[in-house]
Scaffold this motif. Structure first.
Motif, mmCIF file in Angstrom:
data_model
loop_
_atom_site.group_PDB
_atom_site.id
_atom_site.type_symbol
_atom_site.label_atom_id
_atom_site.label_comp_id
_atom_site.label_asym_id
_atom_site.label_seq_id
_atom_site.Cartn_x
_atom_site.Cartn_y
_atom_site.Cartn_z
ATOM 1 N N ARG A 319 7.881 -1.090 -18.305
ATOM 2 C CA ARG A 319 8.758 -0.313 -17.425
ATOM 3 C C ARG A 319 7.899 0.510 -16.479
ATOM 4 O O ARG A 319 6.728 0.759 -16.756
ATOM 5 N N ALA A 320 8.510 0.950 -15.380
ATOM 6 C CA ALA A 320 7.830 1.826 -14.432
ATOM 7 C C ALA A 320 8.832 2.862 -13.945
ATOM 8 O O ALA A 320 9.325 2.813 -12.820
ATOM 9 N N ARG A 321 9.145 3.813 -14.838
ATOM 10 C CA ARG A 321 10.149 4.832 -14.546
ATOM 11 C C ARG A 321 9.600 6.209 -14.913
ATOM 12 O O ARG A 321 8.417 6.366 -15.234
ATOM 13 N N SER A 322 10.470 7.195 -14.915
ATOM 14 C CA SER A 322 10.114 8.552 -15.335
ATOM 15 C C SER A 322 11.156 9.046 -16.315
ATOM 16 O O SER A 322 12.321 8.638 -16.276
ATOM 17 N N ALA A 323 10.722 9.931 -17.209
ATOM 18 C CA ALA A 323 11.621 10.513 -18.205
ATOM 19 C C ALA A 323 11.270 11.980 -18.402
ATOM 20 O O ALA A 323 10.101 12.363 -18.283
ATOM 21 N N ALA A 324 12.285 12.776 -18.701
ATOM 22 C CA ALA A 324 12.085 14.219 -18.871
ATOM 23 C C ALA A 324 12.879 14.719 -20.059
ATOM 24 O O ALA A 324 13.961 14.211 -20.361
ATOM 25 N N ILE A 325 12.321 15.714 -20.740
ATOM 26 C CA ILE A 325 13.043 16.401 -21.803
ATOM 27 C C ILE A 325 13.060 17.885 -21.479
ATOM 28 O O ILE A 325 12.064 18.435 -21.000
ATOM 29 N N GLY A 326 14.195 18.527 -21.681
ATOM 30 C CA GLY A 326 14.320 19.964 -21.461
ATOM 31 C C GLY A 326 14.899 20.629 -22.683
ATOM 32 O O GLY A 326 15.825 20.105 -23.322
ATOM 33 N N MET A 327 14.351 21.794 -23.029
ATOM 34 C CA MET A 327 14.815 22.530 -24.191
ATOM 35 C C MET A 327 15.983 23.447 -23.818
ATOM 36 O O MET A 327 15.961 24.092 -22.762
ATOM 37 N N ILE A 328 16.961 23.494 -24.662
ATOM 38 C CA ILE A 328 18.098 24.382 -24.471
ATOM 39 C C ILE A 328 17.862 25.617 -25.328
ATOM 40 O O ILE A 328 17.748 25.521 -26.551
ATOM 41 N N TYR A 329 17.749 26.757 -24.671
ATOM 42 C CA TYR A 329 17.475 28.001 -25.375
ATOM 43 C C TYR A 329 18.710 28.895 -25.355
ATOM 44 O O TYR A 329 19.522 28.839 -24.416
ATOM 45 N N PRO A 330 18.861 29.737 -26.364
ATOM 46 C CA PRO A 330 19.994 30.669 -26.368
ATOM 47 C C PRO A 330 19.774 31.764 -25.330
ATOM 48 O O PRO A 330 18.642 32.002 -24.904
ATOM 49 N N PRO A 331 20.834 32.465 -24.917
ATOM 50 C CA PRO A 331 20.673 33.556 -23.951
ATOM 51 C C PRO A 331 20.011 34.787 -24.543
ATOM 52 O O PRO A 331 19.475 35.619 -23.807
ATOM 53 N N ALA A 332 20.040 34.906 -25.879
ATOM 54 C CA ALA A 332 19.458 36.061 -26.562
ATOM 55 C C ALA A 332 19.357 35.729 -28.042
ATOM 56 O O ALA A 332 19.906 34.727 -28.510
ATOM 57 N N ASP A 333 18.640 36.564 -28.798
ATOM 58 C CA ASP A 333 18.636 36.419 -30.249
ATOM 59 C C ASP A 333 20.043 36.678 -30.779
ATOM 60 O O ASP A 333 20.749 37.567 -30.285
ATOM 61 N N GLY A 334 20.442 35.918 -31.776
ATOM 62 C CA GLY A 334 21.754 36.177 -32.352
ATOM 63 C C GLY A 334 22.271 35.019 -33.165
ATOM 64 O O GLY A 334 21.530 34.089 -33.514
ATOM 65 N N ILE A 335 23.568 35.078 -33.467
ATOM 66 C CA ILE A 335 24.257 34.062 -34.243
ATOM 67 C C ILE A 335 25.085 33.205 -33.289
ATOM 68 O O ILE A 335 25.833 33.720 -32.460
ATOM 69 N N VAL A 336 24.936 31.894 -33.386
ATOM 70 C CA VAL A 336 25.628 30.983 -32.475
ATOM 71 C C VAL A 336 27.133 31.026 -32.741
ATOM 72 O O VAL A 336 27.592 30.816 -33.875
ATOM 73 N N THR A 337 27.886 31.301 -31.686
ATOM 74 C CA THR A 337 29.356 31.320 -31.792
ATOM 75 C C THR A 337 29.998 30.155 -31.049
ATOM 76 O O THR A 337 31.153 29.806 -31.325
ATOM 77 N N HIS A 338 29.258 29.563 -30.097
ATOM 78 C CA HIS A 338 29.838 28.473 -29.310
ATOM 79 C C HIS A 338 28.706 27.684 -28.655
ATOM 80 O O HIS A 338 27.693 28.254 -28.254
ATOM 81 N N ARG A 339 28.902 26.363 -28.563
ATOM 82 C CA ARG A 339 27.947 25.514 -27.861
ATOM 83 C C ARG A 339 28.704 24.325 -27.301
ATOM 84 O O ARG A 339 29.636 23.819 -27.922
ATOM 85 N N MET A 340 28.321 23.891 -26.111
ATOM 86 C CA MET A 340 28.987 22.737 -25.522
ATOM 87 C C MET A 340 28.213 22.254 -24.303
ATOM 88 O O MET A 340 27.392 22.988 -23.735
ATOM 89 N N LEU A 341 28.475 21.013 -23.903
ATOM 90 C CA LEU A 341 28.010 20.494 -22.628
ATOM 91 C C LEU A 341 29.246 20.354 -21.747
ATOM 92 O O LEU A 341 30.145 19.567 -22.045
ATOM 93 N N ARG A 342 29.284 21.142 -20.665
ATOM 94 C CA ARG A 342 30.430 21.068 -19.776
ATOM 95 C C ARG A 342 30.516 19.687 -19.139
ATOM 96 O O ARG A 342 29.498 19.014 -18.919
ATOM 97 N N PRO A 343 31.723 19.226 -18.817
ATOM 98 C CA PRO A 343 31.889 17.875 -18.233
ATOM 99 C C PRO A 343 31.116 17.726 -16.923
ATOM 100 O O PRO A 343 30.951 18.680 -16.159
ATOM 101 N N GLY A 344 30.645 16.510 -16.674
ATOM 102 C CA GLY A 344 29.901 16.216 -15.459
ATOM 103 C C GLY A 344 29.384 14.794 -15.495
ATOM 104 O O GLY A 344 29.803 13.975 -16.328
ATOM 105 N N ASP A 345 28.433 14.499 -14.634
ATOM 106 C CA ASP A 345 27.861 13.163 -14.521
ATOM 107 C C ASP A 345 26.756 12.975 -15.558
ATOM 108 O O ASP A 345 25.704 13.610 -15.482
ATOM 109 N N ASP A 346 27.017 12.104 -16.534
ATOM 110 C CA ASP A 346 26.050 11.857 -17.600
ATOM 111 C C ASP A 346 25.319 10.530 -17.422
ATOM 112 O O ASP A 346 24.701 10.016 -18.359
#
Length: 412
Positions: A319-346
């Protein structure tokens, strides 16, 4: 006699290691020594032993038990902290592998630095320090601030911190020494190093009988200054930097004595040219092996398994392409109350995985109590070139939502 088997030491977290174990099992049946009963690993293994992975004698006994029933053709680990155990077992069993002394040199960053200097491999000035006062004196000897403090035998940027002034040294020492308290036994204490300014990269390499082939360059982004927490990685099949840094990566591997296997060689691109950060005698973390496969078609985890069993790996790019990974970080220290990927082009989204569940505790930045931060998740995208892969990644990360309840919010 049984068919030849590959013995894997440690499996690690499923979301970061399943692809490695699956690839390793493609050509050779697997045996596993781990510290817990297998769950997700079960489809990929034929037999296993459970033992204390931190005790080399216990690991050797577990290997001996498996060797009574199976023919072991090779030993492999994808985990930084089990590299010494794998090297010693390979030596004991007479199967391919790196000399334990060479692996030990990669695990102990002080030894690595010494070998780089002895072999004229460009690196950073450094000194080993055992106290805050010693760190202050060492910073003066190295020419002043900024400097970097890091545990000598850790991984994943745990305990690594930039110190910009004498006023910041005490706080930095607390972070680094907290990380050093939980590092591997191959190194002791903390290094104080010259700060290397410039973009950070890694070179993903395959070494067979001392001959190194550079497969890809990974361009890294780090954040959360003064820490060096990785936020994204990009791999492109046609990266023009590969030809420049490949000889330096090969020289670094020779300097520490690595002659066999897949390695992850980290560098900084300074104004004086590329300079070594460290050599890791294993496949890079953060699913870098997946990025290389998406971009080039070369399967580094499968290559590592082949090399461990004494076979030449298939390194042909398809292959001759490119790939990227990005980390999803919380907005602050704490306990997770909600997580989601909003709708869009996947369309260009290859993978999205959450590393936390509702109710889990996550942290945004290191502290003396939590020397590594706890990510919320990650996403992998692909594109025709690096710019496209990054753009698609940014679009996905902008739609990733993590909400937390902070201690202050909880008290209110």
């Amino acid at each position: 006699m049984s068919n030849p088997m590959l013995l894997v030491i440690g499996s690690g977290p499923e979301l970061m290691r399943r692809y490695m174990l699956e690839a390793a099992a493609t050509d050779t049946p697997l045996l596993l020594i781990d510290d817990k009963e297998p769950t997700w690993q079960a489809p990929y293994i034929v037999d296993y032993e459970v033992t204390d992975l931190g005790d080399l004698s216990s690991v050797a006994l577990a290997a001996d038990s498996l060797a009574r029933h199976w023919t072991i053709a090779g030993v492999l680990t994808f985990d930084e902290y089990h590299l010494m155990a794998a090297a010693r077992l390979a030596e004991l069993l007479g199967v391919p592998g790196n000399a334990p002394a060479a692996v030990g040199a990669t695990r102990d960053k002080a030894t690595s630095r010494q070998r780089f200097f002895s072999s004229d491999v460009p690196s950073a000035a450094f000194t080993w320090v055992h106290s805050l006062d010693a760190a202050a004196s060492a910073a003066e000897r190295l020419g002043g601030f900024p400097v970097v403090l890091k545990p000598t035998a850790h991984a994943g940027s745990i305990g690594v911190v930039r110190v910009d002034s004498i006023a910041d040294l005490s706080a930095g020492w607390s972070i680094a020494s907290a990380g050093a308290a939980h590092q591997g036994p191959e190194g002791q204490g903390v290094l104080l190093e010259e700060f290397l300014d410039g973009p950070e990269i890694s070179v993903e390499t395959v070494t067979e009988y001392g001959v190194t082939t550079a497969i890809a360059v990974t361009r890294k982004s780090v954040g959360f200054a003064p820490y060096f927490m990785e936020t994204s990685h990009v791999v492109s099949a046609d990266d023009p930097l590969l030809g420049e840094v490949a000889p330096i990566a090969a020289a670094a591997l020779r300097a520490v004595g690595i002659t066999h296997g897949v390695s992850h060689v980290e560098m900084k691109l300074t104004s004086d040219g590329p300079r070594l950060i460290e050599v890791n005698a294993r496949l890079g973390g953060d699913r870098i092996g997946e990025l290389v496969r998406y971009a080039t078609g070369v399967d580094l985890a499968r290559a590592a398994a082949a090399l461990a069993c004494g076979r030449s790996p298939n390194l042909e790019a398809t292959r001759a392409r490119s790939a990227a990974i990005g980390m999803i970080y919380p907005p602050a220290d704490g306990i997770v109350t909600h997580r989601m990927l909003r709708p869009g082009d996947d369309k260009h989204l290859e993978q999205l995985h959450w590393l936390c569940n509702i109710g889990d505790r996550v942290t945004l930045a290191p502290s003396p109590h939590t020397p590594n931060n706890i990510r919320a998740g990650f996403a992998i995208t692909t594109g025709d070139d690096a710019e496209a892969a990054r753009r698609h990644l940014d679009e996905i990360l902008a739609r990733a939502v993590v909400e937390v309840r902070t201690p202050l919010t909880q008290a209110a």
